[in-house]
Write a protein that holds these residues in place. Sequence first.
Motif, short mmCIF file in Angstrom:
data_model
loop_
_atom_site.label_atom_id
_atom_site.label_comp_id
_atom_site.label_asym_id
_atom_site.label_seq_id
_atom_site.Cartn_x
_atom_site.Cartn_y
_atom_site.Cartn_z
N VAL A 76 0.83 -1.20 0.00
CA VAL A 76 0.00 0.00 0.00
C VAL A 76 0.87 1.26 0.00
O VAL A 76 0.62 2.21 -0.73
N LEU A 77 1.93 1.21 0.79
CA LEU A 77 2.83 2.37 0.84
C LEU A 77 3.46 2.64 -0.52
O LEU A 77 3.54 3.78 -0.98
N ARG A 78 3.91 1.57 -1.18
CA ARG A 78 4.56 1.72 -2.49
C ARG A 78 3.58 2.30 -3.50
O ARG A 78 3.94 3.18 -4.28
N GLN A 79 2.34 1.82 -3.43
CA GLN A 79 1.33 2.34 -4.34
C GLN A 79 1.14 3.84 -4.14
O GLN A 79 0.79 4.56 -5.06
N ARG A 80 1.34 4.27 -2.93
CA ARG A 80 1.15 5.69 -2.65
C ARG A 80 2.40 6.51 -2.93
O ARG A 80 2.50 7.68 -2.55
N GLY A 81 3.39 5.86 -3.50
CA GLY A 81 4.58 6.59 -3.92
C GLY A 81 5.56 6.88 -2.80
O GLY A 81 6.39 7.78 -2.89
N ILE A 82 5.48 6.08 -1.71
CA ILE A 82 6.39 6.31 -0.60
C ILE A 82 7.67 5.50 -0.83
O ILE A 82 7.62 4.33 -1.21
N THR A 83 8.81 6.14 -0.60
CA THR A 83 10.07 5.49 -0.91
C THR A 83 10.42 4.43 0.13
O THR A 83 9.92 4.46 1.26
N ARG A 84 11.29 3.52 -0.28
CA ARG A 84 11.73 2.48 0.64
C ARG A 84 12.50 3.10 1.81
O ARG A 84 12.41 2.65 2.95
N ARG A 85 13.25 4.15 1.48
CA ARG A 85 14.01 4.82 2.54
C ARG A 85 13.08 5.33 3.65
O ARG A 85 13.33 5.12 4.84
N SER A 86 11.98 5.95 3.23
CA SER A 86 11.02 6.46 4.23
C SER A 86 10.39 5.31 5.00
O SER A 86 10.15 5.41 6.20
N PHE A 87 10.13 4.22 4.30
CA PHE A 87 9.54 3.05 4.94
C PHE A 87 10.48 2.51 6.03
O PHE A 87 10.06 2.22 7.15
N LEU A 88 11.78 2.41 5.69
CA LEU A 88 12.75 1.89 6.66
C LEU A 88 12.90 2.83 7.85
O LEU A 88 13.04 2.39 8.99
N LYS A 89 12.82 4.11 7.56
CA LYS A 89 12.88 5.10 8.63
C LYS A 89 11.71 4.89 9.60
O LYS A 89 11.87 4.95 10.81
N PHE A 90 10.55 4.65 9.00
CA PHE A 90 9.37 4.42 9.83
C PHE A 90 9.57 3.19 10.71
O PHE A 90 9.23 3.20 11.89
N CYS A 91 10.15 2.13 10.12
CA CYS A 91 10.37 0.90 10.89
C CYS A 91 11.33 1.14 12.05
O CYS A 91 11.12 0.63 13.16
N SER A 92 12.39 1.91 11.80
CA SER A 92 13.34 2.21 12.88
C SER A 92 12.67 2.98 13.98
O SER A 92 12.88 2.72 15.17
N MET A 93 11.86 3.96 13.57
CA MET A 93 11.19 4.78 14.57
C MET A 93 10.24 3.94 15.41
O MET A 93 10.16 4.09 16.63
N THR A 94 9.54 3.03 14.73
CA THR A 94 8.60 2.18 15.45
C THR A 94 9.33 1.28 16.44
O THR A 94 8.91 1.13 17.59
N ALA A 95 10.46 0.72 16.01
CA ALA A 95 11.24 -0.12 16.92
C ALA A 95 11.67 0.67 18.14
O ALA A 95 11.56 0.20 19.28
N ALA A 96 12.11 1.89 17.91
CA ALA A 96 12.55 2.73 19.03
C ALA A 96 11.38 3.04 19.96
O ALA A 96 11.50 2.98 21.18
N THR A 97 10.22 3.33 19.37
CA THR A 97 9.04 3.64 20.19
C THR A 97 8.66 2.46 21.05
O THR A 97 8.24 2.61 22.19
N LEU A 98 8.80 1.26 20.48
CA LEU A 98 8.44 0.06 21.23
C LEU A 98 9.52 -0.32 22.23
O LEU A 98 9.37 -1.29 22.96
N GLY A 99 10.61 0.41 22.24
CA GLY A 99 11.70 0.11 23.17
C GLY A 99 12.42 -1.18 22.80
O GLY A 99 12.97 -1.87 23.66
#
Lengths: 361, 176
Positions: free
Chosen positions: A8-31
């Motif tokens: 869904v993200l790719r369809q919306r034109g979101i880059t892989r870099r932004s996606f990975l950034k989101f994953c890192s942020m989520t990991a950090a948020t979850l501690g």
Amino acid sequence: MTETFYDVLRQRGITRRSFLKFCSMTAATLGLGPTAVPQIVHALETKPRLPVVWLHGLECTCCTESFIRSSAPLASDVILSMISLDYDDTIMAAAGHQAEAALEDTIEKYKGNYILACEGNPPLKDDGIYCIPGGKPYVEKVRHVAKNAKAVIAWGSCASWGCVQAAKPNPTQATPIHKVVTDKPVIRVPGCPPIAEVMTGVVAYVLTFGQIPELDRQGRPKMFYSQRIHDKCYRRPHFDAGQFVEAFDDDNARKGYCLYKVGCKGPTTYNACSTVRWNEAVSFPIGSGHGCIGCAEDDFWDKGSFYDRLTDITAFGVEANADKVGAVVAGAVGAAVAAHAAVSAIRRLGSKDTNDAKGEK
Amino acid sequence: MSTTTDAAPPGHALNPAPLLEEVFRRIEQERMQGIPILNRALEVEAVGFREWQGKWVGVLLTPWFMNFMVLPMPGTAWPRVQRGDTHPWHLPLGRMDCMAGHEEEFGDYHMCSLMSPVLQFEDHEAARIAARAALDAVMSPPRGDESPKGPVRKLAEGARKPMSKRDFLAGKLFRE
């Protein structure tokens, strides 16, 4: 096959870099630390999106406001892509009979696999007539949808505790979700509203690990609700040193002293505001010079003025349960209880990278 | 969060426990009067202060908080952190994010709140036992039951295993 979050993200034109950034942020948020990033990436790339039915009872929609304004680098796109929001009467296009039909379709299609997210609570008085969505009492709708849900999330203080509509004398008998859904795990995510990153963090955890996060005795995810605002407040050294704001706008207020004397409820409130903060981690109430009003705690409307000095900690029912050490008596039993209290305190700190004890850096 | 290790603060050549006790007893007398969330059964005590890697560490117990404390010794590197910001100390138990504070009478310190308020203790002895147990826990390697549980534990175990650069780049971590 249902689409994955990543599709869904790719369809919306979101880059892989932004996606990975989101994953890192989520990991950090979850501690969870950087070792969890690949697992989150993998889950979001491969697992079908989480089907969610989002119901609204007696509430003000601030939870939705918080959720869709989450500080993810891709903002609302990420959040709304992470889940497959199959029914949410606030933001769905369908209306009327069409909407109710969509709800039934979702229940049928994802039987036993969808998450029921409740924003707001049902009023039980007079057969529930004080909240009638789609021609039926809200409590019936909640029970009906909960029946085939995998788990239930109670968003916000309304769904978790009751909040303002349950404040004395609670004229409509507004009742939190866990009291009307008793046969399913209910994840309580209190706050008025809850912090956006906490909300997305809970969803990301369920999606990544396929199970609900560890909950405390009040049903709150421990990773976000195990510490008081006071424990991690940046003004804490002033509390310890007895440096207090005596009145708003006094010299001590300008110096950024502790707000306890002007009503801060930080010492009794379990939430992540002082670490996660709000509005893309810009600030939180105490950072703006106002005390915490304790909005994530049970019955916070009935605990006196927001500006009253907190005097009786045990009056906060949650506090009494959450932290009870038990009577400490002399002798071996007492020592064990006291030691247990200490070790629990250490655990609450959520000591990180325990396998990385290399001494001071 | 800016952490640079520039010129060390004066630091404490002697165990700072007596100084901490003196200062916080005075704070109790002068500034904490009329604060209703104090536990009157407790008194100020600096518990178990000892040297650790050129720093003083211990638990400071007062009627209004129980904190793990780190204080500088003379001539050792000390992270300069803005007051209210945190610094990650890597202690035997694991990483603990401690907040920087400054008190005129004993200078810079870092603290990590263990409990506050401390109303659950019926007497000072119980609180002292808890303080000692907390310090012991912080200053020893983690026990099995203190490690993360469930899927997080699995991840942590995976990360502990040695891995070649090739495996890492090939994404071995998430195939397991």
